[in-house]
Design a protein around this motif. Sequence first.
Motif, short mmCIF file in Angstrom:
data_model
loop_
_atom_site.label_atom_id
_atom_site.label_comp_id
_atom_site.label_asym_id
_atom_site.label_seq_id
_atom_site.Cartn_x
_atom_site.Cartn_y
_atom_site.Cartn_z
N GLY A 41 0.79 -1.22 0.00
CA GLY A 41 0.00 0.00 0.00
C GLY A 41 0.82 1.27 0.00
N PHE A 42 2.17 1.15 -0.02
CA PHE A 42 3.02 2.34 -0.04
C PHE A 42 2.99 2.94 -1.45
CE2 PHE A 42 7.25 4.19 -0.82
CZ PHE A 42 7.23 5.20 0.13
N THR A 43 2.58 4.20 -1.55
CA THR A 43 2.43 4.87 -2.86
C THR A 43 3.46 5.96 -3.09
OG1 THR A 43 0.84 6.43 -1.88
CG2 THR A 43 -0.05 4.40 -2.87
N GLY A 44 4.39 6.15 -2.16
CA GLY A 44 5.40 7.19 -2.32
C GLY A 44 6.51 6.76 -3.27
N GLY A 86 0.59 10.93 5.93
CA GLY A 86 -0.48 10.84 6.91
C GLY A 86 -1.78 10.29 6.37
N GLU A 87 -1.97 10.32 5.05
CA GLU A 87 -3.21 9.82 4.46
C GLU A 87 -3.08 8.42 3.89
OE1 GLU A 87 -4.42 12.63 1.58
OE2 GLU A 87 -4.72 14.27 3.04
N GLU A 88 -1.95 7.76 4.13
CA GLU A 88 -1.73 6.40 3.64
C GLU A 88 -2.46 5.40 4.54
OE1 GLU A 88 -0.08 5.49 0.90
OE2 GLU A 88 0.31 7.58 0.36
N PRO A 89 -2.50 4.11 4.16
CA PRO A 89 -3.12 3.09 5.02
C PRO A 89 -2.42 2.99 6.38
CG PRO A 89 -2.87 2.28 2.79
CD PRO A 89 -2.15 3.58 2.83
N LEU A 90 -3.08 2.27 7.28
CA LEU A 90 -2.57 2.17 8.65
C LEU A 90 -1.19 1.53 8.70
CD1 LEU A 90 -3.02 2.49 11.69
CD2 LEU A 90 -4.18 0.26 11.68
N ALA A 91 -0.95 0.47 7.91
CA ALA A 91 0.35 -0.19 7.93
C ALA A 91 1.46 0.75 7.47
CB ALA A 91 0.31 -1.44 7.04
N VAL A 92 1.18 1.57 6.45
CA VAL A 92 2.19 2.51 5.96
C VAL A 92 2.44 3.60 6.98
CG1 VAL A 92 2.73 4.13 4.10
CG2 VAL A 92 1.56 1.99 3.58
N ARG A 93 1.38 4.09 7.63
CA ARG A 93 1.56 5.14 8.64
C ARG A 93 2.34 4.62 9.85
NH1 ARG A 93 -4.22 7.17 10.00
NH2 ARG A 93 -4.73 5.05 9.29
N ALA A 145 4.67 2.21 9.73
CA ALA A 145 6.06 2.11 9.31
C ALA A 145 6.71 3.49 9.20
CB ALA A 145 6.15 1.37 7.97
N ALA A 146 5.94 4.49 8.73
CA ALA A 146 6.48 5.84 8.63
C ALA A 146 6.74 6.43 10.02
CB ALA A 146 5.51 6.74 7.85
N ALA A 147 5.87 6.13 10.99
CA ALA A 147 6.09 6.60 12.36
C ALA A 147 7.34 5.97 12.97
CB ALA A 147 4.87 6.30 13.22
N ARG A 148 7.61 4.72 12.59
CA ARG A 148 8.82 4.06 13.07
C ARG A 148 10.06 4.73 12.50
NH1 ARG A 148 7.85 -0.51 11.09
NH2 ARG A 148 6.60 -1.29 12.84
N VAL A 149 10.04 5.06 11.22
CA VAL A 149 11.18 5.76 10.61
C VAL A 149 11.36 7.12 11.24
CG1 VAL A 149 12.07 6.72 8.46
CG2 VAL A 149 10.94 4.49 8.45
N GLN A 150 10.28 7.83 11.46
CA GLN A 150 10.36 9.16 12.04
C GLN A 150 10.92 9.11 13.47
OE1 GLN A 150 6.66 11.25 12.02
NE2 GLN A 150 7.53 13.19 12.74
#
Length: 484
Positions: free
Chosen positions: A344-347, A386-393, A395-400
């Motif tokens: 679901g990652f679209t970036g 912030g508007e991606e699916p829950l799994a992507v958000r 993983a992004a919070a983990r990177v941040q």
Amino acid sequence: IRRPPRSTPLYSSAASDVYKRQGEFFACGAAMDVRITIETTFDNGEKRTHQLDGISRPYRVTCPDGIGLRLEDGKRILEQIQRVILYDQVDEIIRESRVCPDCASVRAIHDYRTRDLDTLFGRVRVKAARMRRCSCDARSAAMPGGPISPLAYFFPDRATPELQRLHADLGSRHTFREAARLMKSFLPCHPPHHTTVRDRLGRVATALEKNRRASVDPVEAPPKGGLTVFLDGAHIRCRPEYQQRHLDLVVGKIESRNMCRRFGLVANATASPSSRMREELSDYGWKPGRLLTVISDGELALPNLIRNAVGGDGQVKHILDWWHISMRIQHIEAAVQGLVQTPGFTGVPVLFQRPAKSLRWRLWHGRARVAETYLKALMHDCVGLGEEPLAVRTAAARVQARCETLYTYLANNMESLVDYGRRYRNGLPISSSRAEGSVEDIANARMGKRRRMRWSPKGAHRVAVTRAAVLDGRLTVANRKRAA
């Protein structure tokens, strides 16, 4: 060795084959007796001869345990030899001590006392004489008629320095009970109690610190070039009566191009940790005005200990350990790789992977400001998901979160970041791995959590001091006293 002659061979080939088939081998021959005689020659030409107990072997030996010198025989022989030598030495010490070193008059014997002396090869009971003070002795006015004990002058603890050194050596490597058991198993010494091993280790540690304070000149030669201090800390379980869970043990290594020296201390057990650290540096060869390079992790207390020890007499250059930086970068790289592979990652993957991969190169070459810019850009891109699916958000919070951890770590230690690549190419250290190795050798090997032991601050400090001296080969207790 007395052995009667024999006219027949010990065994024939046929009998040998039979014995081998049965699994036994009989050494046939006459009985063998071994006699041991010791002759002592003194400086005045006097000779003394001592006959020790012999060793006898039976006519037939039916098991391998009866061949050669056994451990029990060796203990018994060493104990007898030690007793004979110590008796003669005590007589010689008393004879020489009777002559006053000032007026050369003969001192009168006050009385005889029985003393038990502990040695590596047994406890020996000797009859030592105490002598009256000479009239020319200046101390006789304060203590009129006070007797002098030469044996107490040589053995204040009623133990030989070699025995004390071995107690400290084994006590710093093993538990006190295990050290006592090892000495009982392999030496004919008096079976020590574990508290005896502990107390003698404490005395040796105190003597090591006193000798360092009393020495004006450094023990080693002055090092060529600057000194590098590697620092690390360890946590040791504390005894419950001290109202704290762990003790902070500071362990490190002082190195130059030609020499190295380990040290360990507990801040709670010393009146002034800074003075203690200054003594360690001065004992190694550091002088006021010289540059000190300190390599440690991000804990501020470690480099501050060296700064307080040096004071205004020198410069301290702190370098942040590269290994801790590299591990935090590796955590960011793993988190970014998990983010781009999340369903679901679209970036754009390159916008996240390229900054993560360039962080290591930037920091390796000392471009910390540029690395901070890349970290900010990476955190900004993670906020944009912030508007991606829950799994992507997630993983992004983990990177941040990991980027924020590295950013805070670098911001707090910005003055300690250097060009690691240049130092590495010049053969200079960039990591505190030597200090971590000292932690493993000093703290974990003796006082680690696996041993399930709790320590007092003073006990942990003494074991750390003695353990460092054992690893460096500095634990030498030489008795150079002469008869008074």
